[in-house]
Scaffold this active site. Structure first.
Site, mmCIF file in Angstrom:
data_model
loop_
_atom_site.group_PDB
_atom_site.id
_atom_site.type_symbol
_atom_site.label_atom_id
_atom_site.label_comp_id
_atom_site.label_asym_id
_atom_site.label_seq_id
_atom_site.Cartn_x
_atom_site.Cartn_y
_atom_site.Cartn_z
ATOM 1 N N VAL A 50 0.849 -1.195 0.000
ATOM 2 C CA VAL A 50 0.000 0.000 0.000
ATOM 3 C C VAL A 50 0.886 1.246 0.000
ATOM 4 O O VAL A 50 1.884 1.303 0.727
ATOM 5 C CB VAL A 50 -0.932 -0.006 1.225
ATOM 6 C CG1 VAL A 50 -1.875 1.195 1.185
ATOM 7 C CG2 VAL A 50 -1.717 -1.308 1.274
ATOM 8 N N HIS A 51 0.520 2.218 -0.813
ATOM 9 C CA HIS A 51 1.278 3.482 -0.853
ATOM 10 C C HIS A 51 0.893 4.291 0.387
ATOM 11 O O HIS A 51 0.002 5.153 0.353
ATOM 12 C CB HIS A 51 0.946 4.251 -2.136
ATOM 13 C CG HIS A 51 1.752 5.496 -2.324
ATOM 14 N ND1 HIS A 51 2.933 5.522 -3.034
ATOM 15 C CD2 HIS A 51 1.545 6.772 -1.897
ATOM 16 C CE1 HIS A 51 3.417 6.758 -3.032
ATOM 17 N NE2 HIS A 51 2.582 7.540 -2.352
#
Length: 503
Positions: free
Chosen positions: A422-423
């Site tokens: 996940v960014h």
């Protein structure tokens, strides 16, 4: 891996305390609902309370506001970075509050009403503190803490960040009527959510909402012109939608005060048939609230009220019949091969969850008013029943939870397969609890570039999602698809509550 272990314990708790009721595709809406509210605890800024369940997070940004000698601690980080942007945060609080207002009983039945109100309060407390010298000659609203450019040049967990925490405000000489009206809407909606639960708190929020609405009306101007650092990240396209949205919430919160009824009735820009509902375009939200008031006999079915209801229902027809693209009469979205509404390559899921909330609540408003259907005009024609609206909203939620060509849940932590990279700065860097050594601004990019699963599971986050052909690239560098946002998760709280059983 300690961060993942701590989060696994929290996930286990929310799943074990939810009633495992699954739909035909095997989805447990109560478990997803519990996770969606857990997500907001992972996004908290400030000093964390003893009740904090996301244990891999720690206190952060405790000096916010010191440059102006005001307390701007608390609130939410908007996405995968460490800036507090006032416009999307206010919209997050508004849609979270709307979820509570519409589905209080279902949240209560799921055992999540307390967590939902906690999530609203965490954001509303911050927004109320950000309203300085309320109603006075030096009235101001702080609309951002931190700078997007400097923040994005670093990859640090919030507990370590040493980027500038400059606070930016709007006032009479540097206006921001869009963000002021959105904050008024958020606080009015939160006041409605807390009515009956904490009357004194609701009254305080409503006072701020009224003052901010007047402030917005009297000092018109787009906030990003006053706060240029916001322009690259959350530039505003106008303020008429926020003012109308705020007036509708204030009309509800005040029990029908004439000032807000008159504002709605006299509005010259009612939005028409919109292409989407978003943090920058609230016309659909305002139309949905006014349509409810019309259906329930609290506003007359004529003039601007009737027009807003008609515009809303055509927007809904365009979505459900998905026959009108952005250049073909106002639908704005098309359907992917796998059945997802698709608007944009950057965080498409924000538009999906907001559309699903509108579909769910309007279906229930029609049912409560004993209206059998809504009539569609244009290319699709025909009519749609409340059951069809709810079914379509459910299809979008099911897609998010894993009924899609990738067989991947786009809600982190839900199901057996979900995004691993996940960014998100806090999720991708080891927890300060297990790795207390400082992670520097540039040193953090070692984790950004690692290409391995996040050490901390940001449970309940909904990533930007797949492309128009249902393809998803699970890479931290792919921020358009892998970055979650509070504006995406807030509306799905209401939809998941609606789909959860009452028993």
């Amino acid at each position: 891996m300690a961060g993942r272990a701590m989060l696994a314990a929290a996930i286990g708790f929310v799943v074990s305390t939810s009633c495992m009721v699954r739909d035909a595709h095997g989805h447990d809406y109560r478990a997803a609902l519990a996770m969606s509210l857990l997500y907001f605890e992972g996004q908290r800024s400030g000093r964390l309370p003893p009740s904090q369940r996301v244990q891999w997070r720690g206190d952060s940004a405790l000096g916010d506001g010191d440059d102006h000698r005001v307390d701007l601690t608390g609130g939410y980080y908007d996405s995968g970075d460490n800036v507090k942007f006032g416009l999307p945060m206010a919209f997050t609080v508004a849609t979270l509050s709307w979820s509570v207002v519409e589905y209080r009983d279902r949240l209560d039945a799921a055992g999540e009403l307390g967590h939902a109100l906690d999530a609203v309060r965490w954001g509303a407390d911050y927004l109320a503190r950000a309203h300085a010298s309320a109603g006075g000659d030096t009235e101001a609203l702080y609309v951002q803490v931190g700078d997007g450019d400097s923040d994005h040049s670093c990859w640090q967990r919030p507990e370590d960040m040493d980027t500038p925490r400059t606070a930016y405000m709007v006032n009479a000489s540097s206006p921001g009527s869009d963000v002021a009206a959105e904050t008024a809407a958020a606080l009015a909606a939160a006041a409605v959510a807390f009515t009956g639960a904490d009357g004194n708190y609701a009254s305080t929020l409503l006072m701020h909402a009224k003052q901010l609405f007047e402030f917005a009306k009297n000092h018109r101007g787009l906030y990003h012109n006053s706060v240029p650092s916001a322009a690259m990240f959350y530039a505003s396209s106008g303020d008429e939608d926020e003012l109308l949205w705020a007036a509708a919430w204030l009309y509800i919160a005040t029990g029908g005060e004439e000032e807000y009824r008159a504002y709605i009735a006299a509005a010259t820009n009612l939005g028409g048939v919109r292409s989407m509902f978003s943090w920058d375009d609230k016309f659909v939200g305002a139309q949905t609230l006014v349509a409810k008031l019309v259906l329930h006999g609290k506003l007359p079915d004529d003039g601007s009220h009737a027009e807003m209801k008609s515009n809303l229902e055509q927007f809904i027809c365009n979505l459900v019949q998905h026959g009108s693209g952005a250049g073909n009469g106002g639908g704005g979205a098309r359907l992917s091969p796998g059945g997802m509404l698709w608007w944009d390559s950057w965080n498409n899921m924000q538009y999906v969850t907001l559309a699903a909330l509108v579909l769910a609540v309007h279906a229930d408003h029609l049912t409560a008013a004993k209206a059998a259907s809504l009539q569609c005009s244009g290319g699709g024609g025909g009519s749609l029943s409340p059951a069809q609206l709810t079914s379509f909203a459910r299809s979008q939620v099911d897609y998010i939870l894993g009924t899609n060509p990738e067989t991947m849940s786009y809600m982190v932590g839900y199901g057996s397969r979900y995004p691993a990279e996940v960014h998100h700065r806090a999720a991708s860097v080891p927890s300060i609890k297990s790795s207390p050594a400082k992670v520097t601004c540039k040193g953090g990019f070692d984790y950004f570039n690692k290409g391995s699963p996040d050490p901390n599971v940001i449970a309940g986050a909904i990533v930007g999602g797949p492309d128009a052909n249902d393809k998803y690239n699970d890479s931290r560098q792919n921020f358009r698809q892998t970055e979650p946002s509070t504006v995406t998760v807030a509306p799905i709280v209401g939809v998941l509550a609606r789909l959860s059983p009452l028993v």
